[in-house]
Write a protein that holds these residues in place. Structure first.
Motif, PDB file in Angstrom:
ATOM      1  N   LYS A 104       0.838  -1.219   0.000  1.00  0.00           N
ATOM      2  CA  LYS A 104       0.000   0.000   0.000  1.00  0.00           C
ATOM      3  C   LYS A 104       0.864   1.258   0.000  1.00  0.00           C
ATOM      4  N   LEU A 105       1.932   1.231   0.780  1.00  0.00           N
ATOM      5  CA  LEU A 105       2.828   2.381   0.823  1.00  0.00           C
ATOM      6  C   LEU A 105       3.539   2.578  -0.516  1.00  0.00           C
ATOM      7  N   HIS A 106       3.928   1.484  -1.146  1.00  0.00           N
ATOM      8  CA  HIS A 106       4.601   1.592  -2.443  1.00  0.00           C
ATOM      9  C   HIS A 106       3.651   2.141  -3.496  1.00  0.00           C
ATOM     10  N   THR A 107       2.386   1.779  -3.410  1.00  0.00           N
ATOM     11  CA  THR A 107       1.394   2.317  -4.343  1.00  0.00           C
ATOM     12  C   THR A 107       1.235   3.819  -4.161  1.00  0.00           C
ATOM     13  N   ILE A 108       1.199   4.283  -2.928  1.00  0.00           N
ATOM     14  CA  ILE A 108       1.112   5.724  -2.656  1.00  0.00           C
ATOM     15  C   ILE A 108       2.334   6.443  -3.210  1.00  0.00           C
ATOM     16  N   ILE A 109       3.508   5.851  -3.006  1.00  0.00           N
ATOM     17  CA  ILE A 109       4.742   6.444  -3.529  1.00  0.00           C
ATOM     18  C   ILE A 109       4.674   6.586  -5.044  1.00  0.00           C
ATOM     19  N   LYS A 110       4.236   5.531  -5.726  1.00  0.00           N
ATOM     20  CA  LYS A 110       4.170   5.571  -7.194  1.00  0.00           C
ATOM     21  C   LYS A 110       3.111   6.547  -7.682  1.00  0.00           C
ATOM     22  N   ASN A 111       1.947   6.520  -7.060  1.00  0.00           N
ATOM     23  CA  ASN A 111       0.851   7.380  -7.510  1.00  0.00           C
ATOM     24  C   ASN A 111       1.172   8.858  -7.366  1.00  0.00           C
ATOM     25  N   HIS A 112       1.935   9.197  -6.342  1.00  0.00           N
ATOM     26  CA  HIS A 112       2.247  10.602  -6.074  1.00  0.00           C
ATOM     27  C   HIS A 112       3.685  10.959  -6.440  1.00  0.00           C
ATOM     28  N   GLN A 113       4.403  10.000  -7.030  1.00  0.00           N
ATOM     29  CA  GLN A 113       5.777  10.223  -7.485  1.00  0.00           C
ATOM     30  C   GLN A 113       6.644  10.835  -6.376  1.00  0.00           C
ATOM     31  N   LEU A 114       6.625  10.192  -5.223  1.00  0.00           N
ATOM     32  CA  LEU A 114       7.336  10.695  -4.058  1.00  0.00           C
ATOM     33  C   LEU A 114       8.778  10.186  -4.012  1.00  0.00           C
ATOM     34  N   ALA A 115       9.678  11.043  -3.605  1.00  0.00           N
ATOM     35  CA  ALA A 115      11.029  10.616  -3.277  1.00  0.00           C
ATOM     36  C   ALA A 115      11.005  10.030  -1.867  1.00  0.00           C
ATOM     37  N   TYR A 116      11.879   9.056  -1.611  1.00  0.00           N
ATOM     38  CA  TYR A 116      11.799   8.365  -0.326  1.00  0.00           C
ATOM     39  C   TYR A 116      13.150   7.780   0.078  1.00  0.00           C
ATOM     40  N   LEU A 117      13.228   7.436   1.358  1.00  0.00           N
ATOM     41  CA  LEU A 117      14.295   6.601   1.899  1.00  0.00           C
ATOM     42  C   LEU A 117      13.628   5.459   2.649  1.00  0.00           C
ATOM     43  N   ALA A 118      13.834   4.242   2.178  1.00  0.00           N
ATOM     44  CA  ALA A 118      13.320   3.053   2.860  1.00  0.00           C
ATOM     45  C   ALA A 118      14.498   2.320   3.484  1.00  0.00           C
ATOM     46  N   ASP A 119      14.370   1.994   4.755  1.00  0.00           N
ATOM     47  CA  ASP A 119      15.425   1.255   5.432  1.00  0.00           C
ATOM     48  C   ASP A 119      15.016  -0.186   5.639  1.00  0.00           C
ATOM     49  N   GLY A 120      15.841  -1.105   5.103  1.00  0.00           N
ATOM     50  CA  GLY A 120      15.649  -2.514   5.379  1.00  0.00           C
ATOM     51  C   GLY A 120      16.382  -2.886   6.648  1.00  0.00           C
ATOM     52  N   GLU A 121      16.625  -4.172   6.845  1.00  0.00           N
ATOM     53  CA  GLU A 121      17.312  -4.589   8.060  1.00  0.00           C
ATOM     54  C   GLU A 121      18.750  -4.077   8.100  1.00  0.00           C
ATOM     55  N   TRP A 122      19.351  -3.815   6.948  1.00  0.00           N
ATOM     56  CA  TRP A 122      20.663  -3.169   6.904  1.00  0.00           C
ATOM     57  C   TRP A 122      20.808  -2.255   5.695  1.00  0.00           C
ATOM     58  N   ASP A 123      20.455  -2.756   4.495  1.00  0.00           N
ATOM     59  CA  ASP A 123      20.548  -1.941   3.290  1.00  0.00           C
ATOM     60  C   ASP A 123      19.395  -0.938   3.227  1.00  0.00           C
ATOM     61  N   PHE A 124      19.394  -0.120   2.173  1.00  0.00           N
ATOM     62  CA  PHE A 124      18.402   0.958   2.065  1.00  0.00           C
ATOM     63  C   PHE A 124      18.026   1.170   0.612  1.00  0.00           C
ATOM     64  N   ALA A 125      16.927   1.900   0.397  1.00  0.00           N
ATOM     65  CA  ALA A 125      16.515   2.311  -0.949  1.00  0.00           C
ATOM     66  C   ALA A 125      16.251   3.811  -0.891  1.00  0.00           C
ATOM     67  N   PHE A 126      16.973   4.579  -1.694  1.00  0.00           N
ATOM     68  CA  PHE A 126      16.876   6.039  -1.668  1.00  0.00           C
ATOM     69  C   PHE A 126      16.668   6.569  -3.076  1.00  0.00           C
ATOM     70  N   THR A 127      15.690   7.485  -3.228  1.00  0.00           N
ATOM     71  CA  THR A 127      15.433   8.052  -4.562  1.00  0.00           C
ATOM     72  C   THR A 127      15.421   9.577  -4.544  1.00  0.00           C
ATOM     73  N   GLY A 128      15.773  10.167  -3.415  1.00  0.00           N
ATOM     74  CA  GLY A 128      15.685  11.625  -3.297  1.00  0.00           C
ATOM     75  C   GLY A 128      16.942  12.340  -3.762  1.00  0.00           C
ATOM     76  N   ASP A 129      17.069  13.583  -3.313  1.00  0.00           N
ATOM     77  CA  ASP A 129      18.194  14.446  -3.627  1.00  0.00           C
ATOM     78  C   ASP A 129      19.400  14.004  -2.788  1.00  0.00           C
ATOM     79  N   THR A 130      20.477  13.627  -3.420  1.00  0.00           N
ATOM     80  CA  THR A 130      21.645  13.133  -2.690  1.00  0.00           C
ATOM     81  C   THR A 130      22.337  14.237  -1.882  1.00  0.00           C
ATOM     82  N   ALA A 131      21.930  15.494  -2.078  1.00  0.00           N
ATOM     83  CA  ALA A 131      22.473  16.586  -1.272  1.00  0.00           C
ATOM     84  C   ALA A 131      21.719  16.728   0.050  1.00  0.00           C
TER      85      ALA A 131
END
Length: 240
Positions: free
Chosen positions: A86-113
């Motif tokens: 559900k959260l991923h659908t909201i992200i896609k529908n609204h084209q949101l940048a995000y940081l998702a933290d897994g148990e150690w690795d991460f997924a980041f799509t925002g501004d690297t600054a």
């Protein structure tokens, strides 16, 4: 007594280091027989590098309670898979940048600054695709609109706003810094913090210090400035 410290904006003011006078205060506190704990919005991965070496294997709460570490052993709380979708659908529908933290690795799509990205310790973690993370423990959404906030209100989430960073922090419902402390067996403590995610600490602490002039200071016992942090820690070590 247990002393619980937030890190960013409370002990660390540049995202990377803690002033030597504050470290001396923490060491003095420990030498006086008190237990030092750190409770941060950072996951353990990003929390440990900024701490003095002598405290890195202590009791830590990361990700606003999603991660708990003791003696280097980390346990995690994470979103149920149905909620992740559900959260991923909201992200896609609204084209949101995000940081998702897994148990150690991460997924980041925002501004690297962005400061949040700059504080990620990538020496042992990698930036993955969202669904490659497996379990997702915490999610930061950047620049959420009012429509996004309304959609999120209907989901079982703990939502913490970061007004100065135009972002919100999402955790599983019922997870916060105090819940993380309870996992470590800590119920009686003195707290230092500065941000909205420290409100739960202020509300449950024996007494507390808010660093700065933030609104959340209304829930703390005392307000102090950045320049007063080291002295407040030192005086707490020797108060009866």
């Amino acid at each position: 007594m247990n002393f619980v410290f937030d890190v960013d904006g409370t002990l660390c003011f540049d995202g990377k280091t803690i002033d030597a006078a504050i470290i001396d205060g923490l060491t003095n506190l420990q030498e006086a027989g008190h237990e030092i704990l750190f409770a941060s919005a950072r996951p353990i991965r990003d929390l440990v590098p900024v701490l003095p070496v002598t405290f890195r294997n202590g009791k830590l709460v990361g990700g606003n309670g999603c991660f708990v570490a003791e003696s280097g052993n980390i346990t995690t709380q994470y979103f149920e898979q149905e909620l992740v979708e559900k959260l991923h659908t909201i992200i896609k529908n609204h084209q949101l940048a995000y940081l998702a933290d897994g148990e150690w690795d991460f997924a980041f799509t925002g501004d690297t600054a962005h400061p949040i990205y700059q504080n990620i310790d990538q020496t042992s973690a990698k930036n993955c695709a969202f669904h490659e993370l497996g379990k997702i423990c915490k999610l930061v959404l950047f620049a959420p609109t009012n429509d996004v906030l309304q959609e999120l209100k209907h989901l079982p989430l703990a939502i913490t706003p970061y007004k100065t960073e135009n972002a919100i922090d999402l955790s599983p419902l019922g997870i916060n810094k105090v819940a993380g402390l309870h996992q470590l067996g800590i119920t009686d403590f003195i707290a230092f913090g500065n941000d909205q995610n420290d409100r739960c600490l202020f509300e449950q602490a024996r007494y507390s210090f808010c660093v700065g002039t933030h609104e959340v200071g209304a829930y703390a016992s005392h307000r102090i400035t950045q320049a007063e942090v080291a002295a407040a820690i030192y005086s707490s070590a020797h108060s009866k």
